[in-house]
Design an enzyme around this catalytic site. Structure first.
Site, PDB file in Angstrom:
ATOM      1  N   ARG A 113       0.853  -1.186   0.000  1.00 12.56           N
ATOM      2  CA  ARG A 113       0.000   0.000   0.000  1.00 12.56           C
ATOM      3  C   ARG A 113       0.888   1.235   0.000  1.00 12.56           C
ATOM      4  NH1 ARG A 113      -3.441  -2.888  -1.497  1.00 12.56           N
ATOM      5  NH2 ARG A 113      -5.502  -3.284  -0.621  1.00 12.56           N
ATOM      6  N   HIS A 132      -1.187  -0.556 -10.048  1.00  7.82           N
ATOM      7  CA  HIS A 132      -1.795  -1.481  -9.080  1.00  7.82           C
ATOM      8  C   HIS A 132      -2.185  -2.816  -9.758  1.00  7.82           C
ATOM      9  CE1 HIS A 132      -3.878  -1.467  -4.938  1.00  7.82           C
ATOM     10  NE2 HIS A 132      -3.734  -2.728  -5.334  1.00  7.82           N
TER      11      HIS A 132
HETATM   12  N1  LIG Z   1      -0.801  -4.547  -5.003  1.00  6.65           N
HETATM   13  C1  LIG Z   1      -1.695  -5.500  -5.038  1.00  6.65           C
HETATM   14  O1  LIG Z   1      -2.222  -5.823  -6.094  1.00  6.65           O
HETATM   15  C2  LIG Z   1      -2.057  -6.227  -3.757  1.00  6.65           C
HETATM   16  C3  LIG Z   1      -2.832  -7.404  -3.845  1.00  6.65           C
HETATM   17  C4  LIG Z   1      -3.129  -8.072  -2.678  1.00  6.65           C
HETATM   18  C5  LIG Z   1      -2.684  -7.610  -1.447  1.00  6.65           C
HETATM   19  N2  LIG Z   1      -1.946  -6.467  -1.387  1.00  6.65           N
HETATM   20  C6  LIG Z   1      -1.448  -5.953  -0.079  1.00  6.65           C
HETATM   21  O2  LIG Z   1      -0.596  -6.913   0.527  1.00  6.65           O
HETATM   22  C7  LIG Z   1      -0.810  -6.885   1.925  1.00  6.65           C
HETATM   23  C8  LIG Z   1      -0.300  -8.164   2.567  1.00  6.65           C
HETATM   24  O3  LIG Z   1      -1.159  -9.240   2.247  1.00  6.65           O
HETATM   25  P1  LIG Z   1      -1.069 -10.664   2.986  1.00  6.65           P
HETATM   26  O4  LIG Z   1      -2.230 -11.459   2.500  1.00  6.65           O
HETATM   27  O5  LIG Z   1       0.286 -11.261   2.864  1.00  6.65           O
HETATM   28  O6  LIG Z   1      -1.290 -10.214   4.525  1.00  6.65           O
HETATM   29  P2  LIG Z   1      -1.111 -11.105   5.830  1.00  6.65           P
HETATM   30  O7  LIG Z   1      -1.245 -12.549   5.521  1.00  6.65           O
HETATM   31  O8  LIG Z   1      -2.007 -10.519   6.847  1.00  6.65           O
HETATM   32  O9  LIG Z   1       0.419 -10.875   6.258  1.00  6.65           O
HETATM   33  C9  LIG Z   1       0.902  -9.663   6.735  1.00  6.65           C
HETATM   34  C10 LIG Z   1       2.362  -9.819   7.140  1.00  6.65           C
HETATM   35  O10 LIG Z   1       2.846  -8.553   7.573  1.00  6.65           O
HETATM   36  C11 LIG Z   1       3.365  -8.684   8.896  1.00  6.65           C
HETATM   37  N3  LIG Z   1       3.130  -7.466   9.667  1.00  6.65           N
HETATM   38  C12 LIG Z   1       1.960  -6.820   9.887  1.00  6.65           C
HETATM   39  N4  LIG Z   1       2.151  -5.732  10.665  1.00  6.65           N
HETATM   40  C13 LIG Z   1       3.465  -5.704  10.939  1.00  6.65           C
HETATM   41  C14 LIG Z   1       4.290  -4.830  11.698  1.00  6.65           C
HETATM   42  N5  LIG Z   1       3.780  -3.780  12.346  1.00  6.65           N
HETATM   43  N6  LIG Z   1       5.605  -5.103  11.778  1.00  6.65           N
HETATM   44  C15 LIG Z   1       6.134  -6.165  11.149  1.00  6.65           C
HETATM   45  N7  LIG Z   1       5.421  -7.037  10.392  1.00  6.65           N
HETATM   46  C16 LIG Z   1       4.101  -6.800  10.305  1.00  6.65           C
HETATM   47  C17 LIG Z   1       2.618  -9.844   9.511  1.00  6.65           C
HETATM   48  O11 LIG Z   1       3.340 -10.366  10.622  1.00  6.65           O
HETATM   49  P3  LIG Z   1       2.829 -11.697  11.387  1.00  6.65           P
HETATM   50  O12 LIG Z   1       3.149 -12.837  10.441  1.00  6.65           O
HETATM   51  O13 LIG Z   1       3.634 -11.741  12.620  1.00  6.65           O
HETATM   52  O14 LIG Z   1       1.349 -11.516  11.599  1.00  6.65           O
HETATM   53  C18 LIG Z   1       2.543 -10.803   8.307  1.00  6.65           C
HETATM   54  O15 LIG Z   1       3.751 -11.508   8.173  1.00  6.65           O
HETATM   55  C19 LIG Z   1      -2.325  -6.659   2.025  1.00  6.65           C
HETATM   56  O16 LIG Z   1      -2.674  -6.120   3.294  1.00  6.65           O
HETATM   57  C20 LIG Z   1      -2.600  -5.703   0.898  1.00  6.65           C
HETATM   58  O17 LIG Z   1      -2.531  -4.366   1.357  1.00  6.65           O
HETATM   59  C21 LIG Z   1      -1.613  -5.763  -2.508  1.00  6.65           C
END
Ligand SMILES: NC(=O)c1ccc[n+]([C@@H]2O[C@H](COP(=O)([O-])OP(=O)(O)OC[C@H]3O[C@@H](n4cnc5c(N)ncnc54)[C@H](OP(=O)(O)O)[C@@H]3O)[C@@H](O)[C@H]2O)c1
Length: 314
Positions: free
Chosen positions: A229, A277
């Site tokens: 993001r 995006h």
């Molecule tokens: N550009 C695009 O097309 C697109 C598409 C899809 C998603 N996204 C973005 O990608 C993001 C991630 O997706 P995901 O499914 O992988 O999410 P997820 O499964 O919730 O994983 C988030 C990761 O970030 C870590 N994290 C969260 N807050 C943190 C902090 N304060 N300090 C350190 N690490 C932190 C979490 O740690 P823990 O493992 O310890 O919980 C986890 O490893 C989404 O939220 C979305 O915004 C972008």
């Protein structure tokens, strides 16, 4: 009378129809209807909302709501707009999205590893110059976020021969991946990574996380990929770091304001690749199946994967 499920979305009509068709096809036992077609009395029968960028006021007009299923993985707006009293929010947790994102991370890492931005510049200048080749095994890719998308990207990168480090909120032990957490862990990852890939959710803790002090820690000449993001990065700080040459290149798929305004300095920056995006577009059919599975679990009273933890914000 089949179960009533409301699709609450602010999408263009073609996209909305496509979602309605895909969701209806995989849930023959549910009655999936557009929110705006529901009378006030029928709204009382809706227990489940499937949402994409919904108007929060529409969601609030569903008094019997017990579950909100997002069609998107990023739920920062939903969490803040629906407030703490909203029913459980389930984010999109789709293996096909993880595959697509890991493919994008590998593709753009190769783009940087094989110096494609520099060769494109050289071609424009009609310059025939061979740059030193860097093997994947001589490069470290640092992943910020080791969740559904980060873990899939880590696996794909290690399979391609890159050294991989990852940073997450809770410490992790993953095969072949050097894992970090906490502030010291972030500093260690930034100091050692040749390519830093952001796959963090946008939360109160991650907003503005990548700022001038982080860019000052980054390995000189490293590159950055942001597929998460826009507001996780402080854009003026990123720009300064690119202008000073501390960061060699940034691949940016997400921005504070989308579409990126024509006045943005990133469009024409020689060391920036702007993407609209597109790193992990949702696959309608795969996502509809995930939704159907979750709704089936909800109806049977079973555990649902991907319920958002409000206190963490993701
Ligand atoms: N550009 C695009 O097309 C697109 C598409 C899809 C998603 N996204 C973005 O990608 C993001 C991630 O997706 P995901 O499914 O992988 O999410 P997820 O499964 O919730 O994983 C988030 C990761 O970030 C870590 N994290 C969260 N807050 C943190 C902090 N304060 N300090 C350190 N690490 C932190 C979490 O740690 P823990 O493992 O310890 O919980 C986890 O490893 C989404 O939220 C979305 O915004 C972008």
């Amino acid at each position: 009378m089949p179960n009533l499920v409301a699709l609450v979305a602010r999408l263009d009509p073609v996209e909305e129809d496509a979602w309605l068709a895909a969701l209806t096809a995989v849930m023959p036992n549910e009655n999936v209807v557009l929110f705006r077609t529901l009378s006030p009395s029928r709204r009382c029968d809706v227990e489940i909302a499937i949402v994409a960028n919904p108007d929060p006021a529409d969601v609030a007009r569903l008094p019997s709501l017990a579950l909100v299923q997002s069609l998107w993985a990023g739920v920062e707006r939903l969490v803040s707009e629906l407030g703490p009293s909203a029913p459980p929010i389930v984010r999109m947790f789709d293996p096909e999205m993880a595959r697509t994102m890991s493919e994008a991370v590998l593709a753009w890492t190769y783009y940087l590893q094989r110096d494609m931005p520099a060769y494109a510049r050289q071609q424009r200048e009609k310059l025939w110059r061979q740059l030193p080749y860097r093997k994947p095994s001589d490069m470290t890719v640092g992943l910020l976020g080791l969740g559904a998308l980060g873990a899939a990207a880590a696996q794909r990168l290690t399979q391609a021969g890159f050294k991989v480090a990852g940073w997450s909120r809770s410490p992790k032990k993953l095969p072949e991946i050097e894992s970090f957490s906490g502030e010291d862990g972030l500093a260690a990852l930034l100091r050692t990574s040749d390519v830093v890939v952001c796959l963090l959710p946008l939360t109160s803790e991650t907003r503005g996380l990548l700022n001038a002090s982080c860019f000052a820690m980054i390995k000189p000449g490293a590159a950055l990929i942001n597929f998460a993001r826009g507001p996780i990065m402080v854009l003026p700080d990123l720009l300064s770091s690119l202008n000073s040459g501390r960061l060699s290149h940034a691949v940016l798929d997400v921005f504070d304001e989308e579409p990126l305004p024509a006045t943005s300095p990133f469009w024409a920056h020689p060391n920036v690749t702007v993407l609209p995006h597109v790193s992990a577009p949702t696959d309608l059919t795969a996502a509809a199946k995930v939704v159907a599975d979750n709704i089936g679990r909800f109806r049977r009273g079973e555990h649902i994967l991907g319920v958002v933890d409000r206190s963490r914000g993701y």
